[in-house]
Design a protein around this motif. Structure first.
Motif, mmCIF file in Angstrom:
data_model
loop_
_atom_site.group_PDB
_atom_site.id
_atom_site.type_symbol
_atom_site.label_atom_id
_atom_site.label_comp_id
_atom_site.label_asym_id
_atom_site.label_seq_id
_atom_site.Cartn_x
_atom_site.Cartn_y
_atom_site.Cartn_z
ATOM 1 N N GLY A 129 -0.913 2.677 9.469
ATOM 2 C CA GLY A 129 -0.800 2.975 10.986
ATOM 3 C C GLY A 129 -2.174 2.409 11.657
ATOM 4 N N ASN A 130 -2.763 1.572 11.116
ATOM 5 C CA ASN A 130 -4.111 1.106 11.695
ATOM 6 C C ASN A 130 -4.112 -0.346 12.039
ATOM 7 N N CYS A 131 -2.867 -0.891 12.222
ATOM 8 C CA CYS A 131 -2.568 -2.419 12.675
ATOM 9 C C CYS A 131 -3.062 -3.204 11.725
ATOM 10 N N ARG A 132 -3.597 -2.810 10.557
ATOM 11 C CA ARG A 132 -3.821 -3.776 9.574
ATOM 12 C C ARG A 132 -2.634 -3.891 8.489
ATOM 13 N N LYS A 133 -2.301 -5.140 7.860
ATOM 14 C CA LYS A 133 -1.244 -5.387 7.051
ATOM 15 C C LYS A 133 -1.706 -4.808 5.787
ATOM 16 N N ASP A 134 -1.025 -3.682 5.294
ATOM 17 C CA ASP A 134 -1.138 -3.126 3.986
ATOM 18 C C ASP A 134 -0.160 -3.878 2.864
ATOM 19 N N ILE A 135 -0.391 -3.594 1.662
ATOM 20 C CA ILE A 135 0.522 -4.441 0.532
ATOM 21 C C ILE A 135 1.179 -3.655 -0.090
ATOM 22 N N ILE A 136 2.511 -3.844 -0.078
ATOM 23 C CA ILE A 136 3.480 -3.011 -0.678
ATOM 24 C C ILE A 136 4.089 -3.850 -1.896
ATOM 25 N N ALA A 137 4.019 -3.255 -3.136
ATOM 26 C CA ALA A 137 4.297 -3.994 -4.397
ATOM 27 C C ALA A 137 5.456 -3.052 -5.267
ATOM 28 N N CYS A 138 5.861 -3.861 -5.917
ATOM 29 C CA CYS A 138 6.823 -3.151 -6.873
ATOM 30 C C CYS A 138 6.353 -3.736 -8.296
ATOM 31 N N TYR A 139 6.375 -2.976 -9.373
ATOM 32 C CA TYR A 139 5.898 -3.162 -10.743
ATOM 33 C C TYR A 139 6.361 -2.363 -11.743
ATOM 34 N N ASP A 140 6.002 -2.334 -13.094
ATOM 35 C CA ASP A 140 6.632 -1.613 -14.243
ATOM 36 C C ASP A 140 7.763 -2.097 -14.469
ATOM 37 N N TYR A 141 7.892 -3.724 -14.277
ATOM 38 C CA TYR A 141 9.284 -4.263 -14.357
ATOM 39 C C TYR A 141 9.881 -4.234 -15.913
ATOM 40 N N GLY A 142 8.692 -4.299 -16.720
ATOM 41 C CA GLY A 142 9.254 -4.524 -18.088
ATOM 42 C C GLY A 142 9.132 -6.179 -18.605
ATOM 43 N N PRO A 143 9.386 -6.179 -19.662
ATOM 44 C CA PRO A 143 9.386 -7.681 -20.330
ATOM 45 C C PRO A 143 10.070 -8.810 -19.475
ATOM 46 N N SER A 144 11.376 -8.315 -19.193
ATOM 47 C CA SER A 144 12.161 -9.396 -18.673
ATOM 48 C C SER A 144 13.311 -8.583 -17.931
ATOM 49 N N TYR A 145 14.183 -9.102 -17.220
ATOM 50 C CA TYR A 145 15.064 -8.423 -16.462
ATOM 51 C C TYR A 145 16.108 -7.886 -17.287
ATOM 52 N N LEU A 146 16.602 -8.504 -18.591
ATOM 53 C CA LEU A 146 17.483 -7.861 -19.464
ATOM 54 C C LEU A 146 16.674 -6.649 -20.194
ATOM 55 N N ASN A 147 15.522 -6.760 -20.638
ATOM 56 C CA ASN A 147 14.794 -5.757 -21.006
ATOM 57 C C ASN A 147 13.852 -5.009 -20.021
ATOM 58 N N CYS A 148 14.311 -4.802 -18.857
ATOM 59 C CA CYS A 148 13.616 -4.104 -17.762
ATOM 60 C C CYS A 148 13.398 -2.624 -18.111
ATOM 61 N N ASN A 149 12.145 -2.244 -17.674
ATOM 62 C CA ASN A 149 11.883 -0.793 -17.935
ATOM 63 C C ASN A 149 12.734 0.156 -16.990
ATOM 64 N N GLN A 150 13.525 0.928 -17.958
ATOM 65 C CA GLN A 150 14.522 1.869 -17.178
ATOM 66 C C GLN A 150 13.905 2.808 -16.498
ATOM 67 N N SER A 151 12.606 3.243 -16.656
ATOM 68 C CA SER A 151 11.790 4.267 -16.092
ATOM 69 C C SER A 151 11.014 3.399 -14.972
ATOM 70 N N PRO A 174 -6.150 -8.365 11.517
ATOM 71 C CA PRO A 174 -5.265 -9.044 12.395
ATOM 72 C C PRO A 174 -6.377 -9.713 13.330
ATOM 73 N N ASN A 175 -7.570 -9.421 13.227
ATOM 74 C CA ASN A 175 -8.440 -10.244 14.105
ATOM 75 C C ASN A 175 -8.957 -11.537 13.478
ATOM 76 N N ASP A 176 -8.722 -11.932 12.194
ATOM 77 C CA ASP A 176 -8.964 -13.128 11.563
ATOM 78 C C ASP A 176 -8.466 -14.254 12.186
ATOM 79 N N LYS A 177 -9.404 -15.324 12.226
ATOM 80 C CA LYS A 177 -8.892 -16.583 12.647
ATOM 81 C C LYS A 177 -7.606 -17.150 11.995
ATOM 82 N N VAL A 178 -7.838 -17.005 10.651
ATOM 83 C CA VAL A 178 -6.607 -17.597 9.845
ATOM 84 C C VAL A 178 -6.002 -16.778 8.880
ATOM 85 N N PRO A 179 -4.942 -16.868 8.285
ATOM 86 C CA PRO A 179 -4.496 -15.881 7.263
ATOM 87 C C PRO A 179 -5.159 -16.410 5.901
#
Lengths: 726, 726
Positions: free
Chosen positions: A91-113, A34-39
């Motif tokens: 909770g330390n005022c830094r941005k963390d990264i939230i990600a979603c993954y295990d998508y699968g090859p495509s949305y029609l063939n997405c990973n059911q789990s 958060p103290n960086d000059k630029v993103p």
């Protein structure tokens, strides 16, 4: 003041953030610390799956040797990561990264789990040169198959972080079942939690959600709200009265028989200075062709309907069949030219010529009219915006879209486009606004404490003075002022040892309104004042008649369509509606200028007067007016003219106040540049005392022209608002 | 096109409608007969009680000998009539007069058994000269004490007349109990009915209702709605989902301890071209002092809050105590200057100088800024608006306020103020709008059937032609056209026996695009066309290179801040993104102009080209573009250049289409002023036939420059939208 200037052509300089990639999907603005000059940036591809941050070289530390020096740190490698969003989970005022993954090859063939969502803890700058370690610690949040977009905010309350997760479809081979829009709430012990609590925002309305955008509006009590782009078009979801509300904005691309893709795919909301949701930019439908702007058509006092304005249809013949093959993949709004109004960038991933970034600027929202420029030629799948250059102007970055087996853009890279045309970022500062008000100019003024830079408004040339209004912000110093008269209208001006305020000359006394010529300054209240800049030797101010007094308007109205209905001029008062008591008397008035604050509160009304030798301007006590009046003499043409007030104890017949014997007056002659203290009575707090009818209590008084010289008196009257605290 | 012009100073010429009165209270616009040329007036005083109509002398018939000839007819004399409203109660299409009366001496001493409401049947013009008889037949509607304002409309449905009746207070000596707002519905047998059925709109919310105004908004399904000005400020009442809804707009004057009067007293709603409720004008509080304009501050996508902008505070010290003594008594909005935006008139009944009529015009509603002029000096208690002069401009009439024992204005008269400054009444007609679109100008055009007057838009000077866009409305004749080439873009132009349409030259044929020079006309579809006005002798069109071709923009954008990012010029196609296949070839492009309709539908995109002797402009079949292309030649510099198409049956290698032998082409040379029929295939309805990929099916073709002269060809390409019905 509101001059039309030609818009600059938008220009951005391209540099390379990452030169060699094998694929490309996501790019996101990311503040490493958060103290960086630029993103910096987050970038990755679906196939390679390496979630990388790109550390902006402007923040210091070791630079990468390739491209423009952006250092890449791989924070986690996933199988088919789709979306990220950044928020402080630890909770330390830094941005963390939230990600979603295990998508699968495509949305029609997405990973059911699959469709897992985890957050990656930002370890911060730990290295001696501020390096950020890689391989961030991961913690689980939740999941749903085909998870495709994540949005962070405070949606149902404004205290605890929430993440809204949107799958693109309900599950494999199912594009019809409405998808669950899931809200995850950050647990108190986020470092130890097994998962986050969840709730369903909606699982009845939306199919093929491609994207959404979070917006916070004043009307929402600090809560965020969400616009969703799906086959159902654009819908606005917000929490109110303890439930989710859905406002349908627009259908987007109409449904056509036999086509799976309709509605909308991408959305952002554009603001203007006066409207936080002035327009909505969309790409329709899923991996779409059609850029639209939704604008409002008002239908009643509090209602409007959204009009769909098609701006452009992009795509080769195959893409135009609307089978989900592109080329439009992202829209984002931002104020790139610094005028307080959002423009919109549209990313096209290709093929040529349907590639690059187009920049749309609203020109006339009531007609749905925009202007368009192309600002990037390289194909773009997604755009991140931010002041990456650190110069206060909004830049953008893109990634080439390359998802194997779907659409493989050539030479996947990450590009930075630095803003080269914006003069300065938008800094809202209230401006003086002027209009016509019953024959007079009316100026609406900001309070001095609302401004950061001084303002000067020329008003008129009069009687050998150039009269200007000046507003100085708090704690401002000026050394250039000459020894001309000034009149403070609001606030305080410090002139060496003298503090000048609107009403601080003592009752019955006079004071020199001329500055000493030395430096002046303001303190915490700032000041609004009139300057009477002498443009004539005082000896030349020897006019015999009012018509000889030079008068020239310097007024420029804020709105070019306005002008005064008649030129500024002195009128003998017996020609005025109220002047019947002065038949043939050489007593003239020029009214005037009204000054109010921008919130419409009256500040002061100013008039100008002249009187010839021996003229009695009428004994009065202002029992019909509620104002605090003071005068400033501009020329003492009659030699010893000025304010006369009836001696205490002398009885005045209110029906014949002019019968008072001249010897029963106390005289206060005023020379050019002298003002007097208002004659109303004051209490021990120096506040006006009032009569029963609500008017300030003045003694009987008048301007009495002198008898020792043959020219005319010229003076200014200031009528201040008693309700205001000057 | 959107030039700023200085607003005219509003001016109205005063004439006297009725010279001698003993009192004065009400004035109302009244159409004596629906077939009258102009409306007349209703006027009366509370004390005299004679409800009179004043027959406008412009409607013919005998004129009164006094004043401007308005004949007075007394239709009924009541005890203390307060309000009237006009509506067709009898069912004969004439306006009848609905009045409330038996008010009593004042609202504090109102007649507990009074407040009767009856309607007076308009007998129509029965006399030989159109005279209207007096003493109209009266029928009863209902009552409530202190009945004070009546509003007619269709509030809960849109089929049966309803009258909303608002008492000022609940009853004698009671200003605190909420008053019943009563809705009366016209019975089917209105001539025989004993009274009208009634229902209570509200009896919980409003005290001291001084006035209200009826407005119909698009969002209300044809129902009227009501704004009420009361101590509770401004509230908007409308019927929805089978119940009355109340939207609180603003509190009006804040309540002060010890004061009975607060909130609002008068209300009207101002529209702009784009907003049917752009601002609300009020006078606050009861018999008030303070003119305010409520404007909208947007707080979210579909929400706004109303900001109270105090415009002026009028009144002598007694009136400023807010004891209900005036001087402000009426506000009304209307478009007096014919710009489509409502101004607002405010009536002040006095005393001087707080008397007359002020005219306020919205200048910048986002900032709450208006301009003000005084348009009537005579004191006014109420205002009626209408085109009383019959010249299409909005006039107004006033009555001096004189209610004995309350406020007795001197010389009660009825005045007409005729509009002397409006150029013409507002007639909305869609205008051409132009903007910048990725380096090109983009014009949004009205359809010819939407306009009533022709429009000409200069575009550019090119190759010795002045190119102008022209739109002619339906059934228009022009005799001034010379024998220059034209290109119809939409609709049809009849040139003697020839009908010219955008796409009606037969496939593979050519046609002369030059007019015969005789008269032309349009029929029901009107026309949009380009004129190529020759400004050069054809023999001078002998340019050796593209850079020699004269090009000059005549573009003026609708928005002064816009300009093209680069000047119009021909660029060699090997410098363009797509031109890599033409290295070093003297083949040039200048793109272009885009024309769309105002609803954003694409009409046609126009480009300009040049080619030198022998240049092959590339064999193609448009399998990557969905448009209908035709060409118009501007200069045949190479002698015999034009359209070449591959002969039927010749096999073309799609990877090497330029390998086709010249002898395998059918040639169609085009001379200056000639156009060809688009080469795509058509079905039996002359509609384009499409390939599987959605593109129109063209033969392989090209522009082939000639070989018989040494100058360059210059031509125009028109790319029409296949989805449009030309």
């Amino acid at each position: 003041m509101f001059k039309t200037t030609v818009l600059p052509t938008p220009k951005f300089t391209k540099t390379v953030v990452q030169d060699n990639r094998t694929d490309g999907y996501w790019i996101e603005t990311f503040w490493v610390d958060p103290n960086d000059k630029v993103p910096g940036l987050i970038g990755y591809g679906l196939a390679t799956g390496d979630i990388c941050i790109f550390d902006n070289p402007i923040n210091g530390g070791p630079k990468a040797t390739d491209g423009a020096g952006w250092r890449k740190i791989t924070v986690k490698t996933f199988n088919s990561p789709v979306a990220v969003v950044t928020a402080d989970c630890a909770g330390n005022c830094r941005k963390d990264i939230i990600a979603c993954y295990d998508y699968g090859p495509s949305y029609l063939n997405c990973n059911q789990s699959g469709g897992n969502i985890s957050w990656l803890e930002n370890p911060g700058r730990q290295g001696p040169n501020g390096e950020v370690p890689g391989d961030w610690k991961m913690r689980y949040i939740g999941r749903w198959p085909a998870m495709h977009r994540l949005k962070a905010g405070y949606f149902t309350q404004k205290s605890i972080l929430e993440v809204i997760a949107m799958p693109v479809v309900h599950g494999p081979q199912d594009i019809e079942t409405p998808v669950p829009v899931i809200l995850f709430q950050k647990p108190e012990k986020s470092l130890d939690a097994i998962e986050w609590t969840r709730s369903i925002v909606d699982d009845e309305h939306f199919s093929i959600i491609h994207d959404g955008v979070v917006k916070r509006f004043d009307g929402q009590n600090g809560r965020d709200s969400l616009f969703i782009a799906s086959r159902e078009g654009i819908n606005w979801l917000y929490w109110e009265n303890q439930e989710w509300k859905i406002e349908h904005i627009n259908d987007g691309m109409p449904k056509e028989a036999g086509k799976d893709y309709y509605g909308s795919a991408c959305v952002d909301v554009g603001k203007t200075i006066d409207d936080p949701a002035a327009y909505i930019a969309t790409i329709d439908p899923f991996h779409g062709t059609t850029v639209t702007f939704l604008t409002k058509d008002k239908t009643g006092p509090v209602s409007s309907k959204w009009i769909r304005n098609v701006a452009d249809v992009y795509g080769d013949p195959d893409q135009l069949k609307l089978t989900g093959t592109g080329p439009g993949h992202y829209v984002v709004t931002g104020d790139f030219d610094g005028d307080g109004v959002d423009e919109c960038l549209v990313a096209l991933f290709g093929p040529a010529p349907y590639e690059g970034v187009y920049y749309y600027k609203p020109i006339d929202l009531e007609k749905g009219v925009f202007a368009k420029w192309k600002v990037a030629d390289e194909p773009a799948g997604r755009i991140a915006i931010g002041d990456f250059s650190g110069d206060g102007k909004l830049d953008f970055a893109t990634i080439v879209y390359n998802v194997p087996l779907y659409y493989e853009g050539a030479n996947p890279k990450i590009y930075l486009y630095s803003n080269d045309f914006c003069a300065a970022a938008y800094t809202p500062e209230p401006q003086v606004v002027s209009t016509v008000w019953g024959g007079e100019p009316l100026f609406y003024l900001p309070r001095p404490t609302e401004i950061k830079t001084p303002t000067t408004i020329p008003l008129m040339e009069l009687a050998g003075y150039r009269i200007e209004l000046e507003i100085l912000p708090p704690n401002w110093k000026l050394t250039t002022l000459t020894a001309d008269p000034i009149k403070v209208l609001f606030g305080a001006l410090y002139d060496g040892s003298i503090v000048r305020r609107a009403l601080n000359v003592p009752q019955y006394e006079k004071s020199d309104a001329r500055l000493t010529g030395g430096p002046i300054e303001t303190k915490k209240e700032g000041v609004i004042f009139l300057r009477f800049i002498s443009t004539m030797d005082p000896s030349e101010r020897n006019w015999k008649e009012a018509k000889d007094v030079p008068v020239k308007s310097l007024l420029e109205f804020s709105y070019q369509q306005l002008q005064l209905p008649a030129p500024l001029k002195f009128t003998r008062v017996d020609e005025l509606a109220w002047g019947g008591g002065f038949p043939g008397v050489e007593f003239y008035n020029m009214s005037g200028i009204d000054f109010r604050f921008l919130d419409k509160t009256e500040l002061v009304h100013v008039q100008f007067w002249t009187a010839a030798k021996d003229v009695n301007c009428g004994v009065h006590d202002h029992d019909d007016k509620i104002f605090l009046e003071v005068h400033l003499c501009l020329s003492e043409g009659t030699g010893n003219g000025g304010m006369w007030r009836v001696k205490p104890g002398v009885v005045v017949d209110p029906d014949h106040p002019n019968d008072v014997d001249p010897k029963d007056f106390i005289t206060l002659p005023l020379a050019a540049g002298e003002q007097h203290g208002g004659m109303w009575d004051r209490d021990t707090y120096d506040k006006p005392m009032y009569r029963e009818n609500g008017t300030p209590d003045y003694p009987w008084h008048k301007w009495q022209a002198g008898n020792t010289a043959e020219s005319i008196d010229v003076w200014t009257a200031f009528e201040f608002n008693p309700k205001l605290d000057y």
